[in-house]
Design a protein around this motif. Sequence first.
Motif, PDB file in Angstrom:
ATOM      1  N   GLN A   1      -1.257 -25.346 -18.352  1.00 15.90           N
ATOM      2  CA  GLN A   1      -1.354 -25.672 -19.734  1.00 15.90           C
ATOM      3  C   GLN A   1      -1.680 -27.193 -19.647  1.00 15.90           C
ATOM      4  OE1 GLN A   1       1.628 -24.462 -22.393  1.00 15.90           O
ATOM      5  NE2 GLN A   1       1.913 -22.562 -21.550  1.00 15.90           N
TER       6      GLN A   1
ATOM      7  N   PHE B   1       6.673 -29.207 -29.350  1.00 15.69           N
ATOM      8  CA  PHE B   1       7.764 -30.249 -29.081  1.00 15.69           C
ATOM      9  C   PHE B   1       8.489 -30.800 -30.301  1.00 15.69           C
ATOM     10  CE2 PHE B   1       8.113 -30.762 -24.512  1.00 15.69           C
ATOM     11  CZ  PHE B   1       7.101 -30.077 -24.044  1.00 15.69           C
TER      12      PHE B   1
ATOM     13  N   ASP C   1       3.045 -23.203 -15.441  1.00 19.32           N
ATOM     14  CA  ASP C   1       3.914 -22.080 -16.030  1.00 19.32           C
ATOM     15  C   ASP C   1       4.087 -21.187 -14.928  1.00 19.32           C
ATOM     16  OD1 ASP C   1       3.686 -20.223 -19.419  1.00 19.32           O
ATOM     17  OD2 ASP C   1       4.983 -20.075 -17.349  1.00 19.32           O
TER      18      ASP C   1
ATOM     19  N   TYR D   1      14.026 -31.551 -22.291  1.00 13.94           N
ATOM     20  CA  TYR D   1      13.322 -32.343 -21.305  1.00 13.94           C
ATOM     21  C   TYR D   1      13.782 -33.906 -21.720  1.00 13.94           C
ATOM     22  CZ  TYR D   1       9.844 -28.594 -20.177  1.00 13.94           C
ATOM     23  OH  TYR D   1       9.348 -27.539 -19.928  1.00 13.94           O
TER      24      TYR D   1
ATOM     25  N   PRO E   1       4.739 -34.375 -26.898  1.00 11.24           N
ATOM     26  CA  PRO E   1       3.398 -33.564 -26.411  1.00 11.24           C
ATOM     27  C   PRO E   1       2.943 -32.477 -27.448  1.00 11.24           C
ATOM     28  CG  PRO E   1       5.185 -33.671 -24.800  1.00 11.24           C
ATOM     29  CD  PRO E   1       5.724 -33.997 -25.909  1.00 11.24           C
TER      30      PRO E   1
ATOM     31  N   LEU F   1      12.906 -31.186 -16.733  1.00  6.67           N
ATOM     32  CA  LEU F   1      13.331 -30.281 -17.501  1.00  6.67           C
ATOM     33  C   LEU F   1      15.055 -30.285 -17.288  1.00  6.67           C
ATOM     34  CD1 LEU F   1      13.176 -27.568 -19.303  1.00  6.67           C
ATOM     35  CD2 LEU F   1      13.149 -26.258 -16.824  1.00  6.67           C
TER      36      LEU F   1
ATOM     37  N   PHE G   1       0.155 -29.322 -27.700  1.00  7.05           N
ATOM     38  CA  PHE G   1      -0.718 -28.299 -26.780  1.00  7.05           C
ATOM     39  C   PHE G   1      -2.081 -28.352 -27.129  1.00  7.05           C
ATOM     40  CE2 PHE G   1      -1.297 -24.292 -24.603  1.00  7.05           C
ATOM     41  CZ  PHE G   1      -2.265 -23.828 -25.388  1.00  7.05           C
TER      42      PHE G   1
ATOM     43  N   TYR H   1      -1.630 -30.702 -22.204  1.00  8.61           N
ATOM     44  CA  TYR H   1      -0.949 -31.156 -23.566  1.00  8.61           C
ATOM     45  C   TYR H   1      -1.403 -32.613 -23.570  1.00  8.61           C
ATOM     46  CZ  TYR H   1       2.419 -27.429 -23.679  1.00  8.61           C
ATOM     47  OH  TYR H   1       2.849 -25.988 -23.824  1.00  8.61           O
TER      48      TYR H   1
ATOM     49  N   PHE I   1      13.881 -25.486 -24.825  1.00  7.58           N
ATOM     50  CA  PHE I   1      13.860 -26.375 -23.658  1.00  7.58           C
ATOM     51  C   PHE I   1      14.600 -27.866 -24.072  1.00  7.58           C
ATOM     52  CE2 PHE I   1      11.292 -23.335 -21.127  1.00  7.58           C
ATOM     53  CZ  PHE I   1      10.533 -22.628 -22.076  1.00  7.58           C
TER      54      PHE I   1
ATOM     55  N   TYR J   1      12.432 -18.603 -26.282  1.00 13.15           N
ATOM     56  CA  TYR J   1      12.616 -19.926 -25.354  1.00 13.15           C
ATOM     57  C   TYR J   1      13.007 -21.012 -25.931  1.00 13.15           C
ATOM     58  CZ  TYR J   1      11.309 -17.089 -21.334  1.00 13.15           C
ATOM     59  OH  TYR J   1      11.752 -16.014 -20.445  1.00 13.15           O
TER      60      TYR J   1
ATOM     61  N   TYR K   1      17.266 -24.763 -20.191  1.00 12.75           N
ATOM     62  CA  TYR K   1      16.489 -24.082 -20.654  1.00 12.75           C
ATOM     63  C   TYR K   1      17.186 -22.784 -21.374  1.00 12.75           C
ATOM     64  CZ  TYR K   1      15.027 -21.442 -16.731  1.00 12.75           C
ATOM     65  OH  TYR K   1      15.009 -20.448 -15.720  1.00 12.75           O
TER      66      TYR K   1
ATOM     67  N   LEU L   1      -4.542 -23.330 -22.734  1.00 20.42           N
ATOM     68  CA  LEU L   1      -3.987 -22.741 -21.635  1.00 20.42           C
ATOM     69  C   LEU L   1      -4.867 -22.053 -20.858  1.00 20.42           C
ATOM     70  CD1 LEU L   1      -0.721 -20.287 -21.942  1.00 20.42           C
ATOM     71  CD2 LEU L   1      -2.981 -19.481 -21.124  1.00 20.42           C
TER      72      LEU L   1
ATOM     73  N   ARG M   1       9.077 -22.005 -27.332  1.00 23.09           N
ATOM     74  CA  ARG M   1       7.872 -21.491 -26.737  1.00 23.09           C
ATOM     75  C   ARG M   1       7.559 -20.156 -27.505  1.00 23.09           C
ATOM     76  NH1 ARG M   1       6.335 -20.856 -20.383  1.00 23.09           N
ATOM     77  NH2 ARG M   1       4.391 -20.437 -20.631  1.00 23.09           N
TER      78      ARG M   1
ATOM     79  N   LEU N   1       8.471 -24.508 -18.149  1.00 24.25           N
ATOM     80  CA  LEU N   1       7.152 -25.095 -17.864  1.00 24.25           C
ATOM     81  C   LEU N   1       7.577 -26.607 -16.958  1.00 24.25           C
ATOM     82  CD1 LEU N   1       5.340 -25.493 -21.328  1.00 24.25           C
ATOM     83  CD2 LEU N   1       4.515 -24.291 -19.289  1.00 24.25           C
TER      84      LEU N   1
ATOM     85  N   ASN O   1       2.339 -18.447 -25.346  1.00 30.21           N
ATOM     86  CA  ASN O   1       2.867 -19.255 -24.314  1.00 30.21           C
ATOM     87  C   ASN O   1       2.653 -20.706 -24.628  1.00 30.21           C
ATOM     88  OD1 ASN O   1       3.730 -17.356 -22.246  1.00 30.21           O
ATOM     89  ND2 ASN O   1       1.837 -16.566 -22.229  1.00 30.21           N
ATOM     90  N   GLU O   2       2.352 -20.942 -25.770  1.00 34.66           N
ATOM     91  CA  GLU O   2       2.255 -22.330 -26.140  1.00 34.66           C
ATOM     92  C   GLU O   2       3.677 -22.908 -26.584  1.00 34.66           C
ATOM     93  OE1 GLU O   2      -0.188 -22.935 -29.658  1.00 34.66           O
ATOM     94  OE2 GLU O   2       0.542 -24.808 -30.124  1.00 34.66           O
ATOM     95  N   ALA O   3       3.857 -24.287 -26.048  1.00 32.48           N
ATOM     96  CA  ALA O   3       5.162 -24.865 -26.164  1.00 32.48           C
ATOM     97  C   ALA O   3       5.286 -25.889 -27.582  1.00 32.48           C
ATOM     98  CB  ALA O   3       5.736 -25.561 -25.111  1.00 32.48           C
TER      99      ALA O   3
END
Lengths: 116, 112
Positions: free
Chosen positions: A34, B103, A93, B35, A44, B45, A46, A36, B33, B31, B48, A49, B94, A104, B99-101
């Motif tokens: 991915q 923040f 990933d 960081y 960050p 990380l 996105f 960012y 996380f 999910y 998580y 991907l 997530r 990630l 599958n995009e995170a």
Amino acid sequence: SQKIEQNSEALNIQEGKTATLTCNYTNYSPAYLQWYRQDPGRGPVFLLLIRENEKEKRKERLKVTFDTTLKQSLFHITASQPADSATYLCALDLGAGGTSYGKLTFGQGTILTVHP
Amino acid sequence: DAGITQSPRYKITETGRQVTLMCHQTWSHSYMFWYRQDLGHGLRLIYYSAAADITDKGEVPDGYVVSRSKTENFPLTLESATRSQTSVYFCASRDRLTNEAFFGQGTRLTVV
């Protein structure tokens, strides 16, 4: 040891040119990769991907390639603009068979500056 | 408002004190996380979580504790803050479909 490297800390280009950022990795087997964008003082965001079985992905002026043999991804911004100036992060990933393990792992980022 | 929010945005604490950073997301993403971001190290990380009551260590977990009693909250606690924990902390969630995170805006923590 596992490592993710983005080609340079900083990249300076002229407006209208194509910016190319590199992400190399060793000892990982990513299911996805991915990209960012991070602006100063922000989290960050996105962008794109790409899956392990895909060679190329496009979104407007952005293009990502993924070569699992070379263990490298290239991120291109065509017709760059000063507003594209930011830090760009690649993220692995981890997973197998197209299935993500969930977390990630990020490279250190490349600071892109587009000059008018 | 939908999204992921962190609090506080800025925090100054003394060495040895316990401090908790809060993270809340409104999407019900499984999910989540934590960081930390430092010059020269990028995003690393800490911990998580794959779901409520399931957490796991990341790359730099020492000195941190997490909990996830509810899907939407994922607090990070520094049990006894040290100067080396001065950093910017980002929480993320997530989307399992894309599958995009996503923040949060970050918490800038200074330990003096």
